[in-house]
Design a protein around this motif. Structure first.
Motif, PDB file in Angstrom:
ATOM      1  N   LEU A  73      -4.608 -11.250  16.872  1.00 40.71           N
ATOM      2  CA  LEU A  73      -3.152 -11.424  16.731  1.00 40.71           C
ATOM      3  C   LEU A  73      -2.426 -10.256  17.396  1.00 40.71           C
ATOM      4  O   LEU A  73      -2.969  -9.167  17.526  1.00 40.71           O
ATOM      5  N   GLN A  85       1.125  -9.220  16.752  1.00 37.05           N
ATOM      6  CA  GLN A  85       2.150  -8.469  16.012  1.00 37.05           C
ATOM      7  C   GLN A  85       2.024  -8.705  14.521  1.00 37.05           C
ATOM      8  O   GLN A  85       1.703  -9.822  14.097  1.00 37.05           O
ATOM      9  N   PHE A  86       2.353  -7.684  13.739  1.00 35.02           N
ATOM     10  CA  PHE A  86       2.409  -7.900  12.293  1.00 35.02           C
ATOM     11  C   PHE A  86       3.666  -8.694  11.961  1.00 35.02           C
ATOM     12  O   PHE A  86       4.695  -8.539  12.633  1.00 35.02           O
ATOM     13  N   ARG A  87       3.573  -9.511  10.920  1.00 34.14           N
ATOM     14  CA  ARG A  87       4.761 -10.213  10.455  1.00 34.14           C
ATOM     15  C   ARG A  87       5.564  -9.288   9.562  1.00 34.14           C
ATOM     16  O   ARG A  87       5.037  -8.288   9.051  1.00 34.14           O
ATOM     17  N   GLN A  98       4.171  -7.322   6.436  1.00 36.25           N
ATOM     18  CA  GLN A  98       2.731  -7.024   6.486  1.00 36.25           C
ATOM     19  C   GLN A  98       2.485  -5.537   6.743  1.00 36.25           C
ATOM     20  O   GLN A  98       1.753  -4.878   6.007  1.00 36.25           O
ATOM     21  N   PRO A 151       5.520 -16.567   1.030  1.00 31.81           N
ATOM     22  CA  PRO A 151       5.159 -17.977   0.860  1.00 31.81           C
ATOM     23  C   PRO A 151       3.697 -18.237   1.210  1.00 31.81           C
ATOM     24  O   PRO A 151       3.078 -17.433   1.907  1.00 31.81           O
ATOM     25  N   THR A 152       3.176 -19.376   0.751  1.00 32.49           N
ATOM     26  CA  THR A 152       1.791 -19.741   1.085  1.00 32.49           C
ATOM     27  C   THR A 152       1.629 -19.769   2.606  1.00 32.49           C
ATOM     28  O   THR A 152       2.497 -20.281   3.305  1.00 32.49           O
ATOM     29  N   GLY A 153       0.536 -19.207   3.044  1.00 31.38           N
ATOM     30  CA  GLY A 153       0.295 -19.168   4.490  1.00 31.38           C
ATOM     31  C   GLY A 153       1.107 -18.094   5.194  1.00 31.38           C
ATOM     32  O   GLY A 153       1.129 -18.027   6.421  1.00 31.38           O
ATOM     33  N   GLY A 154       1.772 -17.244   4.412  1.00 35.09           N
ATOM     34  CA  GLY A 154       2.645 -16.226   5.005  1.00 35.09           C
ATOM     35  C   GLY A 154       1.876 -15.077   5.648  1.00 35.09           C
ATOM     36  O   GLY A 154       2.428 -14.342   6.474  1.00 35.09           O
ATOM     37  N   GLY A 155       0.623 -14.907   5.244  1.00 33.58           N
ATOM     38  CA  GLY A 155      -0.177 -13.821   5.834  1.00 33.58           C
ATOM     39  C   GLY A 155      -0.441 -12.689   4.855  1.00 33.58           C
ATOM     40  O   GLY A 155      -0.564 -11.528   5.253  1.00 33.58           O
ATOM     41  N   LYS A 156      -0.558 -13.029   3.574  1.00 28.28           N
ATOM     42  CA  LYS A 156      -0.792 -11.991   2.550  1.00 28.28           C
ATOM     43  C   LYS A 156      -2.210 -11.426   2.663  1.00 28.28           C
ATOM     44  O   LYS A 156      -2.407 -10.220   2.578  1.00 28.28           O
ATOM     45  N   SER A 157      -3.184 -12.347   2.857  1.00 32.43           N
ATOM     46  CA  SER A 157      -4.589 -11.896   2.852  1.00 32.43           C
ATOM     47  C   SER A 157      -4.853 -10.874   3.943  1.00 32.43           C
ATOM     48  O   SER A 157      -5.631  -9.927   3.752  1.00 32.43           O
ATOM     49  N   LEU A 158      -4.186 -11.081   5.080  1.00 31.28           N
ATOM     50  CA  LEU A 158      -4.402 -10.163   6.205  1.00 31.28           C
ATOM     51  C   LEU A 158      -4.131  -8.705   5.797  1.00 31.28           C
ATOM     52  O   LEU A 158      -4.776  -7.786   6.279  1.00 31.28           O
ATOM     53  N   GLY A 201      -4.862 -22.307  -1.944  1.00 31.47           N
ATOM     54  CA  GLY A 201      -5.731 -22.070  -0.792  1.00 31.47           C
ATOM     55  C   GLY A 201      -5.812 -23.209   0.206  1.00 31.47           C
ATOM     56  O   GLY A 201      -6.559 -23.110   1.172  1.00 31.47           O
ATOM     57  N   ARG A 240       3.183 -26.965   7.074  1.00 25.60           N
ATOM     58  CA  ARG A 240       2.845 -25.575   7.395  1.00 25.60           C
ATOM     59  C   ARG A 240       2.825 -25.334   8.904  1.00 25.60           C
ATOM     60  O   ARG A 240       2.721 -24.213   9.359  1.00 25.60           O
TER      61      ARG A 240
HETATM   62  N1  LIG Z   1       0.864 -11.409  11.961  1.00 24.21           N
HETATM   63  C1  LIG Z   1       0.443 -12.640  12.123  1.00 24.21           C
HETATM   64  N2  LIG Z   1       0.683 -13.325  13.273  1.00 24.21           N
HETATM   65  C2  LIG Z   1       0.255 -14.585  13.441  1.00 24.21           C
HETATM   66  N3  LIG Z   1      -0.474 -15.267  12.536  1.00 24.21           N
HETATM   67  C3  LIG Z   1      -0.746 -14.653  11.375  1.00 24.21           C
HETATM   68  C4  LIG Z   1      -0.314 -13.310  11.099  1.00 24.21           C
HETATM   69  N4  LIG Z   1      -0.743 -12.979   9.868  1.00 24.21           N
HETATM   70  C5  LIG Z   1      -1.415 -14.050   9.390  1.00 24.21           C
HETATM   71  N5  LIG Z   1      -1.422 -15.047  10.285  1.00 24.21           N
HETATM   72  C6  LIG Z   1      -2.058 -16.381  10.138  1.00 24.21           C
HETATM   73  O1  LIG Z   1      -1.449 -17.106   9.082  1.00 24.21           O
HETATM   74  C7  LIG Z   1      -2.415 -17.901   8.407  1.00 24.21           C
HETATM   75  C8  LIG Z   1      -2.333 -17.630   6.921  1.00 24.21           C
HETATM   76  O2  LIG Z   1      -2.696 -16.289   6.680  1.00 24.21           O
HETATM   77  P1  LIG Z   1      -3.230 -15.835   5.245  1.00 24.21           P
HETATM   78  O3  LIG Z   1      -4.407 -16.646   4.844  1.00 24.21           O
HETATM   79  O4  LIG Z   1      -3.400 -14.355   5.313  1.00 24.21           O
HETATM   80  O5  LIG Z   1      -1.977 -16.241   4.392  1.00 24.21           O
HETATM   81  P2  LIG Z   1      -1.810 -16.168   2.822  1.00 24.21           P
HETATM   82  O6  LIG Z   1      -0.413 -15.768   2.585  1.00 24.21           O
HETATM   83  O7  LIG Z   1      -2.880 -15.316   2.217  1.00 24.21           O
HETATM   84  O8  LIG Z   1      -2.004 -17.692   2.459  1.00 24.21           O
HETATM   85  P3  LIG Z   1      -2.304 -18.362   1.026  1.00 24.21           P
HETATM   86  O9  LIG Z   1      -1.081 -18.187   0.220  1.00 24.21           O
HETATM   87  O10 LIG Z   1      -2.565 -19.781   1.405  1.00 24.21           O
HETATM   88  O11 LIG Z   1      -3.489 -17.652   0.450  1.00 24.21           O
HETATM   89  C9  LIG Z   1      -3.771 -17.538   8.966  1.00 24.21           C
HETATM   90  O12 LIG Z   1      -4.164 -18.537   9.860  1.00 24.21           O
HETATM   91  C10 LIG Z   1      -3.517 -16.214   9.697  1.00 24.21           C
HETATM   92  O13 LIG Z   1      -4.366 -16.034  10.801  1.00 24.21           O
END
Ligand SMILES: Nc1ncnc2c1ncn2[C@@H]1O[C@H](COP(=O)(O)OP(=O)(O)OP(=O)(O)O)[C@@H](O)[C@H]1O
Length: 614
Positions: free
Chosen positions: A83, A85-87, A90, A108-115, A370, A400
């Motif tokens: 990737l 850039q950081f969102r 993050q 939000p879900t899929g927002g990129g928290k796990s990263l 998830g 999504r």
């Molecule tokens: N900075 C970023 N730029 C682009 N894509 C990103 C970025 N950070 C995360 N993503 C993508 O977004 C998707 C969701 O990321 P992640 O699983 O970390 O979200 P989450 O908030 O933990 O989701 P959930 O709530 O479903 O557990 C993944 O496919 C990840 O690669």
């Protein structure tokens, strides 16, 4: 002798008086205690509001790239995750954690928290513990991490040898993996694990404790899990290790509760907007024949959503099975998903759906956390969800990919009471259901704004709905069916008489269905009071009036437990009784819009209580 008797009488009178005063003091003490608790709760909530309103500044403060680890963070983002850039949030979250601070990250879900914790774990080099509520969720994450070549483990009860190897490695000076996933139950009940973590902590190797779905810790959050409360003890024991709490949905009340329970008062809160511009929310009222809304769903799946992927949520397993059966009879590719199904079957269903070999999954709320399918075009609630938090999270699985998606909820009068009986022993379950009902009853305000208000999301409030909800669309076509004040007042008087009559004549409490029937002039004759004429309202409006009276606390719920189920009854609330007593029976309902506040005005002149309804 007479003097003696007189003295004894006087003594017992004073003793009685003293007993009464003692009792009153006891009550006042209890009241004081409750008030003190309320005061501290409100103080905390105010503090959280202030923290949230400063969160933009804090995010900016932590968003720069001048930290000693900044270069490494950027290069890991590119090399490991591919990737650029950081969102928003993050980078700030990562920097705050690595600065040793506790962080609550609400995205939000899929927002990129796990990263955020994945990158942090690679930078620290020590151990990151991730507490996650579901094994299936953990397995998903493990397979993602495997593909990213980040070494992570889980303590698997079926593989004792591997588990004891993992536990042993926690005391080593270099731990051979970065992330260890555990469920809260495992953490609480496996004393060996806590012992080894303690060694890891003492070796300065326990770098981060992540609590996924952290709202499960608060009784105000949805899906409260008792075992999560053990995490307070974990935090006390490993107090120098930062905590990272993750959730997609939390109101200010939930956030302040989490901070209080975990004792992380100085934590940084990063909260992303909940706004999802591509989702269209709408609610359709249905009568009680379940076949009607199923016909409507079948029609939608075969026309508007033909060839599109989606989800249907039901409250109970029995409903899931019957919906699937009816959809399949019509040739629609649908499969059930709920906790009791064998794991292989659940996996098969999920895989088929992910690969678009199945049009729709019909599920209970067991299906949710998830899910990472991008092209979900519709989420249908066949029955109302248990709370606005559940509603937001379940509808959040749609769209999504940022393309347009529909969130359609079918609202039925009787479902409200089935839901109330399902949550009857849940903390704040009743309040949460009533907030959901109030949201559904509201037919004038923008649904997105109502959700934004619930989640205290100011950023969301600034967005325009652009007709992406039924209410905004309706207001443009001037179709407004507000309930008037006089309807509510007269209705409440009649309903009260029906409820009292049933109790006086037959010692019966009335279920919501029976009360509605009697009010409409149907049902057992002897339960119908002769002085109450059947209501002139059509069924749907009568249902909405009763629900409005319940939401506004003029009607109340009583429960009774039979051998097989919980039965809910509608009764007259204490609030209504006290209003009537203190206002000489002159209670006025004011159907002013845009507010759900209940105002009570005791002006000497009018002696009325004003009750504001939507
Ligand atoms: N900075 C970023 N730029 C682009 N894509 C990103 C970025 N950070 C995360 N993503 C993508 O977004 C998707 C969701 O990321 P992640 O699983 O970390 O979200 P989450 O908030 O933990 O989701 P959930 O709530 O479903 O557990 C993944 O496919 C990840 O690669």
């Amino acid at each position: 002798m007479e003097r003696l008797r007189g003295l004894q009488i006087e003594l017992s009178r004073f003793q009685n008086e003293k007993c009464l005063i003692d009792e009153e003091i006891g009550c006042l003490r209890q009241k004081r205690q409750k008030l003190l608790e309320k005061i501290s709760e409100i103080r905390l909530e105010i503090e959280t509001y202030q923290n949230l309103s400063n969160s933009g500044e804090i995010r900016d403060k932590f968003s720069n790239e001048t930290y000693e680890w900044s270069q490494k963070a950027q290069s890991l983002l590119e090399s490991v995750f591919g990737l650029k850039q950081f969102r928003s949030h993050q980078l700030a979250a990562i920097n705050a954690i690595l600065s040793g601070l506790d962080v609550l990250l609400i995205m939000p879900t899929g927002g990129g928290k796990s990263l955020c914790f994945q990158i942090t774990s690679l930078i620290t080099g020590g151990l990151t513990i991730v507490v996650s509520p579901l094994i299936s969720l953990i397995e998903d994450q493990l397979s993602t991490l495997k593909s990213l070549k980040i070494s992570a483990k889980i303590l698997d009860k079926d593989n004792k040898e591997e588990s004891s190897k993992i536990l042993k490695s926690l005391e080593q000076s270099t731990i051979p993996f970065r992330i260890l996933y555990v469920t809260p139950e495992k953490l609480k009940h496996n004393s060996m694990l806590m012992k080894q973590l303690d060694k890891c902590y003492r070796n300065n190797n326990l770098k981060l404790i992540v609590i996924d779905e952290i709202h499960c810790l608060s009784t105000w959050g949805h899906n409260f899990r008792r075992d999560y409360q053990f995490l307070t003890q974990v935090h006390r024991q490993f107090s120098k290790t930062p905590i990272l709490g993750l959730t997609a949905t939390a109101t200010t009340k939930t956030i302040s509760d989490l901070i209080n329970i975990l004792e992380i008062h100085g934590c940084c809160i990063f909260k992303d907007s909940f706004y999802r511009s591509n989702l269209r929310y709408s609610i359709e009222w249905q009568n009680n024949s379940t076949d009607d809304d199923l016909d409507r769903i079948i029609e939608l799946l075969m026309t508007k959503y033909s060839g599109q992927s989606g989800l249907i949520y039901c409250l109970k397993i029995t409903d899931v099975d019957s919906v699937v059966q009816k959809l399949c009879q019509k040739g629609i590719k649908a499969s059930p998903y709920y906790a009791d199904l064998p794991i292989e079957m659940k996996n098969r269903t999920y895989q088929k759906w992910i690969h678009d070999d199945l049009q729709v999954i019909v599920a209970t709320i067991a299906f949710g956390m998830g899910i990472n399918k991008s092209n979900v075009r519709f989420v249908i609630h066949y029955q109302m969800p248990k709370s606005l938090e559940n509603y937001y999270q379940e509808t959040g699985r749609a769209g999504r990919d940022n393309q347009h998606a529909d969130c359609l909820l079918f609202m039925k009068y009787c479902d409200v009471f089935s839901t109330l009986s399902i949550v009857y022993d849940e903390y704040h379950g009743r309040d949460n259901v009533l907030k959901m009902v109030s949201f559904c009853l509201n037919q004038t305000e923008c649904r997105k704004k109502l959700l934004a208000k619930h989640f205290n999301d100011d950023e969301w409030l600034d967005h325009q709905c652009k007709n992406q909800c039924d209410n905004c669309q309706k207001s443009n076509t001037n179709n407004d069916d507000d309930i008037e004040e006089k309807d509510l007042h007269q209705s409440m008087m009649q309903l009260e008489q029906i409820i009292s009559n049933a109790f006086d004549k037959a010692e019966k409490r009335l279920t919501a269905f029976k009360l509605l029937e009697l009010w409409m002039g149907k049902g057992e004759k002897k339960l119908r009071p002769t002085n109450v004429k059947p209501t002139k309202f059509e069924r749907e409006k009568a249902e909405k009036i009763i629900l409005n009276l319940l939401v506004k606390n003029y009607l109340d719920i009583n429960y009774s437990q039979s051998r097989y189920c919980i039965i809910t009854y509608l009764v007259v609330s204490d609030h209504w009784r006290s209003l009537k007593t203190t206002n000489d029976n002159n209670v006025r309902f004011d159907s002013k819009r845009n507010s759900d506040a209940i105002k009570s005005s005791n002006s000497k002149r009018s002696k009325t209580a004003t009750i504001t309804i939507e």
